[in-house]
Design a protein around this motif. Sequence first.
Motif, short mmCIF file in Angstrom:
data_model
loop_
_atom_site.label_atom_id
_atom_site.label_comp_id
_atom_site.label_asym_id
_atom_site.label_seq_id
_atom_site.Cartn_x
_atom_site.Cartn_y
_atom_site.Cartn_z
N HIS A 1 0.90 -1.63 0.19
CA HIS A 1 -0.13 -0.14 0.20
C HIS A 1 0.62 1.23 -0.27
N PRO A 2 1.03 2.28 -0.85
CA PRO A 2 1.56 3.60 -1.05
C PRO A 2 1.88 4.58 0.37
N TYR A 3 0.21 4.35 1.64
CA TYR A 3 0.40 4.55 2.74
C TYR A 3 1.88 3.53 3.57
N ARG B 1 15.78 3.65 2.95
CA ARG B 1 14.47 3.88 2.31
C ARG B 1 14.96 4.85 1.92
N GLU B 2 14.74 5.61 0.03
CA GLU B 2 14.10 6.58 0.17
C GLU B 2 13.49 7.67 0.43
N ILE B 3 12.78 8.52 1.84
CA ILE B 3 11.94 9.49 2.24
C ILE B 3 10.49 9.19 1.09
N ILE B 4 9.38 8.66 1.18
CA ILE B 4 8.57 9.86 0.20
C ILE B 4 7.79 9.88 1.34
N ARG B 5 7.38 11.27 0.47
CA ARG B 5 7.02 12.70 1.12
C ARG B 5 5.70 12.80 1.29
N LEU B 6 5.28 12.88 2.17
CA LEU B 6 3.61 12.99 2.96
C LEU B 6 3.61 14.33 2.37
N GLU B 7 2.43 14.75 1.41
CA GLU B 7 2.54 16.48 1.72
C GLU B 7 1.12 16.73 2.87
N PRO C 1 0.64 9.63 -3.26
CA PRO C 1 1.95 9.89 -4.30
C PRO C 1 1.36 9.57 -5.67
N GLU C 2 0.66 8.21 -5.36
CA GLU C 2 0.06 7.74 -6.37
C GLU C 2 -1.22 7.77 -6.75
N THR C 3 -1.52 8.60 -6.52
CA THR C 3 -3.30 8.68 -6.64
C THR C 3 -3.75 9.33 -7.66
N GLY C 4 -4.31 8.32 -8.32
CA GLY C 4 -5.81 8.81 -9.24
C GLY C 4 -7.13 9.43 -9.46
#
Length: 672
Positions: free
Chosen positions: A597-599, A616-622, A642-645
């Motif tokens: 899951h992206p989260y 890991r490369e940090i995934i930024r959550l705005e 970051p992967e929303t559609g």
Amino acid sequence: MKWGTSPLLQVRGLTTHLGSEDRPVRVADGVDLALRRGETFALLGESGCGKSMTALSLMRLLPPSGRIVEGRVRLGDTELLALPESAMRGVRGGRLAMIFQEPQTSLNPVLTVGRQIAEAVRLHEDRSRGRVPRRVLELLDAVGIPDPERRSGEYPHQLSGGMKQRVMIAMALAGRPELLIADEPTTALDVTIQAQVLRLLKGLQRETGLAVLLITHDLGVVAETADRLAVMYAGRILETATVAEFFARPAHPYSRKLMASLPTPEKRAGSLAVIPGRVPPLDRLFTGCRFADRCDRVMDRCREREPPWHTPIPEHQVRCYLWEKGEPTADAGSEDSVAQGAIHPDRIGETLLRVADLKVHFPIHQGVFRRVVGQVKAVDGVSLDLRAGGTLALVGESGCGKTTVGKGLLRLIPTTGGTVRFDGTELTRLGGRALRGYRKDLQIIFQDPFAAMNPRMLVGDIVGEGLQALGLEPNRAKRLARVRALLDRVGLSPEAADRYPHEFSGGQRQRICIARALAVEPRIIVCDEPTSALDVSVQAQILNLLKQLQSDLGLSYLFITHNISVVSYLAHQVAVMYLGRIVERGTVTEILDDPRHPYTRALLSAVPVIDRDRRREIIRLEGDMPSPSQPPPGCHFHPRCPETGPECARAYPAGTRLSDTRTVHCVRIKIG
């Protein structure tokens, strides 16, 4: 000690006392430090070793009983200890600023955050009254607060923990400081917010050349953010090194014990190394090494005279006799995981607790007549299974509903919907005396052990209260004998029964709460962040105890936490929660090694780790988590994903079953 070329801050022989003159508490005893411009220097150690008091000494913000009795503190060309208080006020908050440990208690609750920042701007910048609001907005924008104009008019209680910490940073930056002291700036924050705050500080350093003195006991944070460090113990510096050298080759036995106390997946089959005893009281005079009473490599001379500094390599110094002739012949204080009876996944029994579509909604009242105008959907359809003898970790950011799940399934708060089936019995339909009969089987260990105990009751009465209330042992003498046996089992002296909660350390209080939960012989224990406020050494003791009790008694744990390293060491199953719902669940190996899951990926990417190969490369959550009173349509995570559609906002995704043990709620997950 060796000093860097023209350091920004030089501290030599700093000695600070608290309390009476005849028996002072030596919270800092001959501390030497040097910070260079633009670097992050970490001060590392257990609670009670003097880190925060050293910082307050630098700021000259000691409590009334505190006094600096010796030493020098130079900031650039300014001798801070020689300044009168009127001149020090210009330095404090100006060239030298500090972020305090708890932003909620450091901010004024009756003033808007804009007014509080404006006060700092007016004090340290020569600006006309009309230009101050513009500077306030500039500062809020600089620390990454969205919509700064609206946020400046809000009060501290309207902001999240991460937002409050950013406000504290904005206030500290108002005076354009050269040095920023950050006292445990991320202790109370989730890993995602922690990553944002640390990234913010790093960005400010790159832009302004700011030096940061970081005070922490989190080794992961130090490994990822600091350039150099000093290890402090009982008011004294024991080791200094570059971060890379320290984590590759910690030199002091105390440092190595701290490293060995960290929970990791490799240590799952055994117990964590622990440091026996406690930090010694600082109101005594020390003649030798301060760590001698807790060191497993102590020698006679360690108690007779304090070791001098030794230099294994340039920029790495250690106070230890083991380095007198260079590299020790034996590994100084290295620790191997001690084998013990950890429960293997194959030995875990059948499902003992099954929670299906659990809902806990709280009404929102408004107006004179307290009409219900909405619902806070704290838990909104949670399903999970807990097997006999196993540990299910429930992880997620603060405010996602983890604690409410634990209290809801124990019926400590009323549920709105769903089922909780324990060993074949539906608990949500029971009440009064019928539910009381199941109280002994399901117990809880609360997050704050001190708040969970009556300060006016003796420990013996606290631990035995459940035995008396449930009628399991009405005889006082037999009850007390059972309590003393329980205290012994959790590693406390039986005589502790005759003392009060305030007489114990944080780790000891948590052991008392564990003994209280065990007293009624439960089958399931809900552990609500039981190690969140503990040092790594004390955390190791509690985790070892919980694992041993599970092996001996076959206990099942629902372990609520945001500490992923603890999950990797203790849990068998993991459920990841976001805004009242489970987004992914599976075995600990499935979730931690291959998050889908992206989260979950964002959550794990933000966890600070010591081993560079595992980062890991940090995934930024705005932004922050939305309000549970107004959850977004569709997938609750899509506004931050970051992967929303477009499809993510249409409907909440059904669970996709990837294996017998794994389910993910995401429209982008496809089987195979």
